[in-house]
Design a protein around this motif. Sequence first.
Motif, PDB file in Angstrom:
ATOM      1  N   ASP A   1      18.870  39.985  26.047  1.00 22.37           N
ATOM      2  CA  ASP A   1      19.983  40.674  25.393  1.00 22.37           C
ATOM      3  C   ASP A   1      19.598  41.029  23.962  1.00 22.37           C
ATOM      4  OD1 ASP A   1      20.035  38.228  24.142  1.00 22.37           O
ATOM      5  OD2 ASP A   1      22.012  37.661  24.854  1.00 22.37           O
ATOM      6  N   GLU A   2      20.459  41.775  23.284  1.00 24.70           N
ATOM      7  CA  GLU A   2      20.162  42.235  21.935  1.00 24.70           C
ATOM      8  C   GLU A   2      19.979  41.074  20.955  1.00 24.70           C
ATOM      9  OE1 GLU A   2      22.119  45.007  18.429  1.00 24.70           O
ATOM     10  OE2 GLU A   2      22.960  45.079  20.444  1.00 24.70           O
ATOM     11  N   ALA A   3      20.805  40.049  21.093  1.00 25.34           N
ATOM     12  CA  ALA A   3      20.725  38.910  20.176  1.00 25.34           C
ATOM     13  C   ALA A   3      19.371  38.206  20.284  1.00 25.34           C
ATOM     14  CB  ALA A   3      21.856  37.923  20.445  1.00 25.34           C
ATOM     15  N   SER A   4      18.874  38.010  21.488  1.00 20.82           N
ATOM     16  CA  SER A   4      17.586  37.329  21.625  1.00 20.82           C
ATOM     17  C   SER A   4      16.429  38.218  21.156  1.00 20.82           C
ATOM     18  CB  SER A   4      17.368  36.846  23.058  1.00 20.82           C
ATOM     19  OG  SER A   4      17.351  37.916  23.957  1.00 20.82           O
TER      20      SER A   4
ATOM     21  N   LYS B   1      16.652  40.383  18.628  1.00 22.19           N
ATOM     22  CA  LYS B   1      16.697  40.272  17.167  1.00 22.19           C
ATOM     23  C   LYS B   1      16.124  38.939  16.704  1.00 22.19           C
ATOM     24  CE  LYS B   1      20.582  43.324  16.263  1.00 22.19           C
ATOM     25  NZ  LYS B   1      21.975  43.435  15.788  1.00 22.19           N
ATOM     26  N   GLN B   2      16.418  37.881  17.452  1.00 19.56           N
ATOM     27  CA  GLN B   2      15.919  36.552  17.095  1.00 19.56           C
ATOM     28  C   GLN B   2      14.390  36.513  17.184  1.00 19.56           C
ATOM     29  OE1 GLN B   2      17.290  33.430  19.670  1.00 19.56           O
ATOM     30  NE2 GLN B   2      16.651  31.822  18.265  1.00 19.56           N
TER      31      GLN B   2
END
Length: 74
Positions: A54-57, A59-60
């Motif tokens: 997903d987008e959050a992972s 970015k992480q």
Amino acid sequence: MADRLDAERIIEYFKGKSILITGATGFLGKILVEKILRVQPDVKKIYLLVRAIDEASAKQRVQSELNLKRFEYS
């Protein structure tokens, strides 16, 4: 001497341009991003294509790479 001229031509070519890098968190991608940031400060933008669930992972993953010592410049 020819190597220096080639390097100068490459630096001039990328001045003010945007670059798309795929696999930016892989072995060669990390080296490429670091090299561009170190020797080519006049690049307009660097777009990193990062594969993740997903987008959050995604970015992480990018943030964790940028926090490494190799990206600390004064």
